[in-house]
Scaffold this active site. Structure first.
Site, PDB file in Angstrom:
ATOM      1  N   PRO A  87       0.915  -1.159  -0.058  1.00  0.00           N
ATOM      2  CG  PRO A  87      -0.798  -1.524   1.697  1.00  0.00           C
ATOM      3  CD  PRO A  87       0.304  -2.230   1.186  1.00  0.00           C
ATOM      4  CD  GLU A 114      -1.384  -7.407  11.301  1.00  0.00           C
ATOM      5  OE1 GLU A 114      -2.020  -6.834  10.534  1.00  0.00           O
ATOM      6  OE2 GLU A 114      -1.374  -8.959  11.316  1.00  0.00           O
ATOM      7  NE  ARG A 152      -5.033  -6.057 -21.643  1.00  0.00           N
ATOM      8  CZ  ARG A 152      -5.327  -5.064 -22.386  1.00  0.00           C
ATOM      9  NH1 ARG A 152      -4.147  -3.897 -22.010  1.00  0.00           N
ATOM     10  NH2 ARG A 152      -6.005  -5.078 -23.314  1.00  0.00           N
ATOM     11  CG  ASP A 167      -8.167  -2.163 -24.560  1.00  0.00           C
ATOM     12  OD1 ASP A 167      -8.897  -2.219 -25.628  1.00  0.00           O
ATOM     13  OD2 ASP A 167      -7.444  -2.985 -24.204  1.00  0.00           O
TER      14      ASP A 167
HETATM   15  C1  JA5 Z   1      -1.430  -5.378   1.423  1.00  0.00           C
HETATM   16  C2  JA5 Z   1       0.468  -7.570   4.537  1.00  0.00           C
HETATM   17  O1  JA5 Z   1      -2.615  -1.974  -3.218  1.00  0.00           O
HETATM   18  C3  JA5 Z   1      -3.328  -2.628  -2.401  1.00  0.00           C
HETATM   19  C4  JA5 Z   1      -2.521  -3.208  -1.620  1.00  0.00           C
HETATM   20  C5  JA5 Z   1      -2.736  -3.825  -0.207  1.00  0.00           C
HETATM   21  C6  JA5 Z   1      -1.825  -4.593   0.292  1.00  0.00           C
HETATM   22  C7  JA5 Z   1      -0.794  -4.961  -0.336  1.00  0.00           C
HETATM   23  S1  JA5 Z   1      -0.889  -4.141  -1.924  1.00  0.00           S
HETATM   24  N1  JA5 Z   1       0.114  -5.768  -0.161  1.00  0.00           N
HETATM   25  C8  JA5 Z   1      -0.343  -5.985   1.227  1.00  0.00           C
HETATM   26  C9  JA5 Z   1       0.346  -6.880   2.287  1.00  0.00           C
HETATM   27  O2  JA5 Z   1      -0.507  -6.932   3.616  1.00  0.00           O
HETATM   28  O3  JA5 Z   1       1.158  -7.429   1.984  1.00  0.00           O
END
Ligand code: JA5
Length: 239
Positions: A87, A114, A152, A167
């Protein structure tokens, strides 16, 4: 292109690449996908991949050592990107898909728990990518999204019937509405112009629809789109 995926849940990827454009691309050897279990790179009796966070707090953190060993075991050239789905990453978009499609090889790391020990981001990973501002329990769905968006674009993967040109997002605008038979379905008619056979008029209508719906649904895309003077005039008229 060779794609290596590092994950604690390799089963999640079983089947995903067995259909549609992936299946064809893999059969044609345009892409090869190898899924590696991070747990296979532990050395202790219990194959420990996570531990509690220094400083306290809830949950567990993915340990750095198996992740480093997994990446190091995959022979690679210095230029191969090592991408952590996170994130905290830069937001995936068509421009980033094009950028990644230019590499011969990609290594994708899916985190879990986490989070991932920060030394992975600091000293192993060369790029962090997010697919959007929402919480996922792991990076696997994000890796699938990135792989789909990139594969793609590889030469030969899409047939001419699935040409990239029209697209959504490629021209910076949303796509125009599509219709197929029947011409009247439950009383709802296909727009008259599409049945006219007048190709210039159809192209004009589609272009107007693309602009109109982008204005209405995703106005921020219009700010970034490269628009001709003609298109700018059209937008003024539609406003
Ligand atoms: C949660 C331990 O872009 C959305 C994403 C959420 C998320 C990603 S990518 N990786 C993880 C994670 O949580 O590794």
């Amino acid at each position: 292109m060779d794609i290596d995926i590092l994950t604690l849940f390799p089963q999640v990827f079983q089947g995903v690449f067995g259909f549609g454009i992936f299946q064809r691309a893999i059969e044609q050897k345009l892409v090869s996908i190898a899924v590696h279990n991070i747990r296979d790179y532990t050395h202790d009796k219990h194959h420990t991949v996570d531990d509690s966070p220094y400083g306290g707090g809830a949950g567990m953190v993915l340990k750095p050592d198996p992740v480093f060993e997994a990446v190091e075991s995959i022979k690679r050239e210095a230029e191969t990107p090592v991408i952590l789905l996170s994130p905290q990453g830069r937001l995936f978009c068509q421009q980033i898909a094009r950028e990644l499609a230019a590499y011969r090889r990609l290594i994708l790391i899916c985190g879990h728990y986490e989070g991932v020990d920060e030394r992975v981001s600091e000293h192993l990973v060369t790029d962090e990518i997010s697919i959007g501002d929402y919480v996922l329990s792991g990076g696997e769905p994000a890796a699938m999204v990135v792989i789909d968006g990139v594969v793609r674009l590889l030469p030969g993967v899409l047939g001419s019937a699935e040409s990239l040109l029209d697209d959504s997002h490629v021209g910076g605008l949303l796509e125009y509405p599509q219709y197929t038979r029947p011409a009247v379905f439950r009383g709802w008619s296909v727009p008259e112009v599409l049945l006219s056979g007048n190709h210039a008029q159809i192209a004009q209508w589609r272009h107007e629809q693309a602009i109109q719906r982008t204005m209405k649904r995703r106005p921020e895309l219009l700010e970034k789109a490269e628009l001709s003077p003609k298109e700018k005039k059209l937008i003024e008229r539609l406003r």
